[in-house]
Write an enzyme that holds these catalytic residues in place. Structure first.
Site, PDB file in Angstrom:
ATOM      1  N   GLU A 296      -7.796  -1.631   5.843  1.00  0.00           N
ATOM      2  CA  GLU A 296      -6.642  -0.867   5.073  1.00  0.00           C
ATOM      3  C   GLU A 296      -7.277  -0.005   3.826  1.00  0.00           C
ATOM      4  O   GLU A 296      -6.911   1.018   3.650  1.00  0.00           O
ATOM      5  CB  GLU A 296      -5.408  -1.851   4.587  1.00  0.00           C
ATOM      6  CG  GLU A 296      -4.261  -1.027   3.690  1.00  0.00           C
ATOM      7  CD  GLU A 296      -3.399  -2.125   3.293  1.00  0.00           C
ATOM      8  OE1 GLU A 296      -2.956  -3.032   4.028  1.00  0.00           O
ATOM      9  OE2 GLU A 296      -2.782  -1.837   2.329  1.00  0.00           O
TER      10      GLU A 296
ATOM     11  N   ARG B  53       0.791   2.460   6.542  1.00  0.00           N
ATOM     12  CA  ARG B  53      -0.290   2.627   5.445  1.00  0.00           C
ATOM     13  C   ARG B  53      -1.106   3.675   5.429  1.00  0.00           C
ATOM     14  O   ARG B  53      -2.351   3.939   5.611  1.00  0.00           O
ATOM     15  CB  ARG B  53      -1.268   1.422   5.357  1.00  0.00           C
ATOM     16  CG  ARG B  53      -0.627   0.063   5.217  1.00  0.00           C
ATOM     17  CD  ARG B  53      -0.102   0.105   3.731  1.00  0.00           C
ATOM     18  NE  ARG B  53       0.917  -1.043   3.685  1.00  0.00           N
ATOM     19  CZ  ARG B  53       2.253  -1.050   3.896  1.00  0.00           C
ATOM     20  NH1 ARG B  53       2.759   0.044   3.853  1.00  0.00           N
ATOM     21  NH2 ARG B  53       2.747  -2.346   3.623  1.00  0.00           N
TER      22      ARG B  53
ATOM     23  N   CYS C 189      -4.525  -6.147  -0.200  1.00  0.00           N
ATOM     24  CA  CYS C 189      -4.775  -6.482   1.362  1.00  0.00           C
ATOM     25  C   CYS C 189      -5.969  -5.628   1.812  1.00  0.00           C
ATOM     26  O   CYS C 189      -6.002  -4.637   1.803  1.00  0.00           O
ATOM     27  CB  CYS C 189      -3.473  -6.514   2.108  1.00  0.00           C
ATOM     28  SG  CYS C 189      -2.627  -7.863   1.729  1.00  0.00           S
TER      29      CYS C 189
HETATM   30  C1  LIG Z   1      -3.987  -6.592  -6.719  1.00  0.00           C
HETATM   31  C2  LIG Z   1      -3.829  -5.174  -5.801  1.00  0.00           C
HETATM   32  C3  LIG Z   1      -2.499  -5.363  -5.066  1.00  0.00           C
HETATM   33  C4  LIG Z   1      -2.099  -4.470  -4.208  1.00  0.00           C
HETATM   34  N1  LIG Z   1      -0.961  -4.577  -3.550  1.00  0.00           N
HETATM   35  C5  LIG Z   1      -0.719  -3.358  -2.539  1.00  0.00           C
HETATM   36  C6  LIG Z   1       0.562  -3.494  -1.880  1.00  0.00           C
HETATM   37  O1  LIG Z   1       1.542  -4.479  -1.990  1.00  0.00           O
HETATM   38  N2  LIG Z   1       0.932  -2.715  -0.799  1.00  0.00           N
HETATM   39  C7  LIG Z   1       0.096  -1.558  -0.743  1.00  0.00           C
HETATM   40  O2  LIG Z   1       0.382  -0.754   0.221  1.00  0.00           O
HETATM   41  N3  LIG Z   1      -1.283  -1.418  -1.460  1.00  0.00           N
HETATM   42  C8  LIG Z   1      -1.457  -2.464  -2.076  1.00  0.00           C
HETATM   43  N4  LIG Z   1      -2.709  -2.205  -2.764  1.00  0.00           N
HETATM   44  C9  LIG Z   1      -3.553  -1.337  -2.739  1.00  0.00           C
HETATM   45  C10 LIG Z   1      -3.434   0.067  -3.676  1.00  0.00           C
HETATM   46  O3  LIG Z   1      -3.059  -0.502  -4.962  1.00  0.00           O
HETATM   47  C11 LIG Z   1      -2.443   0.945  -3.179  1.00  0.00           C
HETATM   48  O4  LIG Z   1      -2.737   1.533  -1.997  1.00  0.00           O
HETATM   49  C12 LIG Z   1      -2.477   2.032  -4.106  1.00  0.00           C
HETATM   50  O5  LIG Z   1      -1.246   2.875  -3.857  1.00  0.00           O
HETATM   51  C13 LIG Z   1      -3.697   3.215  -4.230  1.00  0.00           C
HETATM   52  O6  LIG Z   1      -3.540   4.108  -5.131  1.00  0.00           O
HETATM   53  P1  LIG Z   1      -4.608   4.557  -5.953  1.00  0.00           P
HETATM   54  O7  LIG Z   1      -4.444   5.725  -7.047  1.00  0.00           O
HETATM   55  O8  LIG Z   1      -5.727   3.591  -6.487  1.00  0.00           O
HETATM   56  O9  LIG Z   1      -5.545   5.076  -4.810  1.00  0.00           O
HETATM   57  P2  LIG Z   1      -7.095   5.276  -4.471  1.00  0.00           P
HETATM   58  O10 LIG Z   1      -7.678   3.926  -3.943  1.00  0.00           O
HETATM   59  O11 LIG Z   1      -7.919   6.021  -5.825  1.00  0.00           O
HETATM   60  O12 LIG Z   1      -7.359   6.317  -3.171  1.00  0.00           O
HETATM   61  C14 LIG Z   1      -6.811   5.632  -2.060  1.00  0.00           C
HETATM   62  C15 LIG Z   1      -6.848   6.966  -1.054  1.00  0.00           C
HETATM   63  O13 LIG Z   1      -6.030   7.766  -1.476  1.00  0.00           O
HETATM   64  C16 LIG Z   1      -6.840   9.003  -1.575  1.00  0.00           C
HETATM   65  N5  LIG Z   1      -5.908   9.749  -2.773  1.00  0.00           N
HETATM   66  C17 LIG Z   1      -5.691   9.404  -3.897  1.00  0.00           C
HETATM   67  N6  LIG Z   1      -5.128  10.250  -4.808  1.00  0.00           N
HETATM   68  C18 LIG Z   1      -4.818  11.477  -3.792  1.00  0.00           C
HETATM   69  C19 LIG Z   1      -3.970  12.564  -4.185  1.00  0.00           C
HETATM   70  N7  LIG Z   1      -3.823  13.067  -5.276  1.00  0.00           N
HETATM   71  N8  LIG Z   1      -4.032  13.566  -3.072  1.00  0.00           N
HETATM   72  C20 LIG Z   1      -4.832  13.126  -1.817  1.00  0.00           C
HETATM   73  N9  LIG Z   1      -5.500  12.065  -1.686  1.00  0.00           N
HETATM   74  C21 LIG Z   1      -5.597  10.854  -2.425  1.00  0.00           C
HETATM   75  C22 LIG Z   1      -8.163   8.886  -1.973  1.00  0.00           C
HETATM   76  O14 LIG Z   1      -8.793   9.975  -1.318  1.00  0.00           O
HETATM   77  C23 LIG Z   1      -8.344   7.485  -1.211  1.00  0.00           C
HETATM   78  O15 LIG Z   1      -8.696   7.907   0.442  1.00  0.00           O
HETATM   79  C24 LIG Z   1      -3.011  -3.527  -4.082  1.00  0.00           C
HETATM   80  C25 LIG Z   1      -4.372  -3.335  -4.706  1.00  0.00           C
HETATM   81  C26 LIG Z   1      -4.421  -4.314  -5.517  1.00  0.00           C
HETATM   82  C27 LIG Z   1      -6.003  -4.322  -6.042  1.00  0.00           C
END
Ligand SMILES: Cc1cc2nc3c(=O)[nH]c(=O)nc-3n(C[C@H](O)[C@H](O)[C@H](O)COP(=O)(O)OP(=O)(O)OC[C@H]3O[C@@H](n4cnc5c(N)ncnc54)[C@H](O)[C@@H]3O)c2cc1C
Length: 310
Positions: free
Chosen positions: A304, A182, A233
């Protein structure tokens, strides 16, 4: 540092209706909590992104990029400086290369992970099904090496392109990327902005792929709480082998709550916002879980979810 009148004027001139001032981050996070960001800006091209980053650096304004906010908590006082969102102008997905048993798909950072999964299924390409049901953008997924017990972004990413604070766009091959559980680590303190991911997928039988996809989604829906705002998570699984969810469950914390934040009774590693949670409620509940798990099992749980703002 708050924005000056000059900063606001410059941002408005450059981005018009693609800049919002004092924008509640609760609108940009799946937890639906978080105070205001001084400005949320959506550049539509690399040139716009470059001029924004250049302006921020020259004027000492902090900036950070977020995707769909599904893996972050923004504290209740919000974020000072500029929050950059790439979902408007950076969302294309296309096929760029084919050789033997491999197909390289390019996805821009603001594209949704679910869109890439669907693209792969539509074109009968194997490799992305593990990410079905992971919300958020490709940028966020690469930045956090999103994944499941089956696979993670590190397994499918072939290369990425990033925008470095210096203003250069640099391509990194997978062998030069430091993915771990992660996490994608960088040597520099100022983090680059992920612009594009290149994914190595493999042609396969379409019917089999669709069948696998629906089984994965069924398993996911059965396990995770539906409906309530959350960030998936909350804690990383410790290396001891027992999952964070099992430790929290065994500590008797299912259903535990602080204000509007509650440990899900369906999946103990999910903290949910029952409607009125503040970021502080969630962070207090997080601390309570960490303390109890450490007291009972001697294990440190590491979030996480990334905690941003102040
Ligand atoms: C219902 C639910 C289920 C989920 N299941 C999983 C799962 O099974 N596995 C898992 O790993 N995660 C899971 N997640 C967590 C999350 O969805 C993932 O980690 C997802 O990939 C985050 O993407 P985001 O665009 O929302 O990132 P954000 O939450 O907006 O950002 C996360 C981090 O990434 C950085 N970031 C975002 N975009 C960029 C970019 N372009 N360049 C550099 N840094 C960047 C941000 O600064 C921040 O630090 C879940 C979340 C929810 C709500």
């Amino acid at each position: 540092m708050a924005l000056s009148v000059l900063d606001k004027r410059w941002l408005l001139e450059q981005f018009q209706d693609r800049v919002q001032f004092d924008e509640p981050m609760s609108r940009h996070t799946s937890f639906k909590v978080g105070g205001p960001a001084d400005a949320v800006v959506s550049p539509e091209s690399i040139l716009e992104l470059a001029s924004l980053v250049h302006y921020c650096r020259r004027n000492g304004l902090p900036y950070l990029v977020v995707g769909d906010g599904t893996n972050i908590i923004v504290r209740d006082q919000g974020i000072r400086g500029v929050v950059i969102v790439l979902t408007i102008g950076f969302n294309g997905i296309d096929r760029v290369e084919e050789k033997d048993d491999e197909v390289i798909i390019r996805s821009m950072a603001g594209a949704r992970t679910r869109s890439l999964c669907r693209y792969a299924i539509r074109h009968a390409l194997k490799g992305m099904n593990f990410a079905l049901g992971i919300p958020g953008t490709i940028g966020g997924a690469i930045a956090g090496n999103a994944g499941t017990t089956q696979s993670s972004m590190a397994e499918v990413v072939d290369a990425i392109e990033v925008f470095e604070p210096s203003g250069n766009v640099v391509r990194y091959l997978k062998k030069n990327l430091c993915f771990s559980y992660r996490r994608l680590s960088w040597k520099t303190a100022e983090l680059p902005i992920i612009l594009t991911g290149y994914f190595k997928l493999h042609p396969t039988d379409a019917t089999q792929l669709k069948k696998e996809a629906s089984e994965i989604m069924k398993r996911r829906l059965a396990k995770q709480p539906a409906g309530s705002p959350c960030a998936g998570c909350f804690f990383k699984n410790p290396s001891s082998g027992v999952s964070a969810g099992e430790l929290i469950d065994r500590a008797g914390l299912k259903g535990e709550s602080v204000g509007g934040a509650q440990v899900s009774s369906k999946h103990a590693n999910f903290i949910v916002n029952t409607g009125s949670a503040t970021a502080e409620d969630i962070l207090l509940l997080m601390e309570r879980i960490e303390k109890n798990v450490f007291r009972i099992f001697g294990l440190h749980l590491e979030p996480e979810v990334k905690i941003l703002g102040y």
